[in-house]
Design an enzyme around this catalytic site. Sequence first.
Site, PDB file in Angstrom:
ATOM      1  N   SER A  72      25.832  53.220  36.249  1.00 54.43           N
ATOM      2  CA  SER A  72      24.977  55.213  37.566  1.00 54.43           C
ATOM      3  C   SER A  72      23.794  55.647  35.935  1.00 54.43           C
ATOM      4  CB  SER A  72      26.034  56.640  37.087  1.00 54.43           C
ATOM      5  OG  SER A  72      26.204  56.749  35.695  1.00 54.43           O
ATOM      6  N   SER A  74      23.186  58.338  34.683  1.00 58.44           N
ATOM      7  CA  SER A  74      23.803  60.225  34.401  1.00 58.44           C
ATOM      8  C   SER A  74      23.985  59.798  32.440  1.00 58.44           C
ATOM      9  CB  SER A  74      25.516  60.146  34.333  1.00 58.44           C
ATOM     10  OG  SER A  74      26.560  59.726  33.792  1.00 58.44           O
ATOM     11  N   LYS A 129      30.207  59.156  27.988  1.00 63.01           N
ATOM     12  CA  LYS A 129      29.037  60.943  28.399  1.00 63.01           C
ATOM     13  C   LYS A 129      29.325  60.959  26.791  1.00 63.01           C
ATOM     14  CE  LYS A 129      29.717  61.542  33.116  1.00 63.01           C
ATOM     15  NZ  LYS A 129      28.188  61.271  33.467  1.00 63.01           N
ATOM     16  N   SER A 220      24.790  64.297  36.287  1.00 64.27           N
ATOM     17  CA  SER A 220      25.938  63.859  35.966  1.00 64.27           C
ATOM     18  C   SER A 220      26.904  64.588  36.164  1.00 64.27           C
ATOM     19  CB  SER A 220      25.703  63.956  34.308  1.00 64.27           C
ATOM     20  OG  SER A 220      26.659  63.763  33.660  1.00 64.27           O
TER      21      SER A 220
END
Length: 266
Positions: A72, A74, A129, A220
């Site tokens: 993705s 994010s 993250k 995100s």
Amino acid sequence: MTWFETLLVVATLGSGAVWLLDALFFAKRRKAKGGLLDEEPVLVDYSRAFFPVLAVVLVLRSFIAEPYKIPSSSMMPNLLIGDFILVNKFSYGLRLPITNQKFVAIGEPARGDVVVFKPPHDPENNWIKRVIGLPGDKVGFHGDTVYLNGQPLKYETLGEYDGADGRAEAFGATLLREDLPGRPHTILESVGVPPPGGGEGDWVVPPGHYFVMGDNRDNSLDGRFWDYHFLPEQNLRGKAFLVWLNCQGWFCKNGFDASRIGNGIE
């Protein structure tokens, strides 16, 4: 993925057990009966051939480095869709495969580390993250600004993200440098529609937990939006440190970006 890890462990232990049992018992019986060692059963032959390879892969993947693919946007602009990354598996301690139980403590995440983990609400999948808050920190997010222990982080506007890397979904975003203490890094803002609620709030990170956010702030689903806002330490999988390939689509049918090879992860 958990299923692959489980399959690898089962295959390694199974092939090792077959090879060991044959070496200790059945090979001797065959020899005593006048049989030749090269007349061993097919299952034993395959186990003897594959066990060393499977064992090496298991050790490397579980305790040294593991590959992941970024699915993705994010973590843009620092990690792109299609990036294949390597994750250091011993930075935060050695962990058993499948259970992820730590059995040797080595280190803990530092503020700004990019980490791979299994989120509390989605334990079957790996997410990635950046660590923003450490245990005991008070983290706030208001008006696109991160507050750390009551102080707003400083931001430098670097201009408009031009999407030169071909990631059109981020074209026109604002590219900024966020001065996270000890780990300044770039982020994107105002791309697409922010998740419901805007993610604003204040959170105190409990012991043994971390607060994580994506670098693509408006795209995100991170700790700001989880029902349980914090990442438990035992859910960590490792520290992302290198991009070793970028490939779009199955078998790179949508393109191959050689410029990404060997890029460190800041």
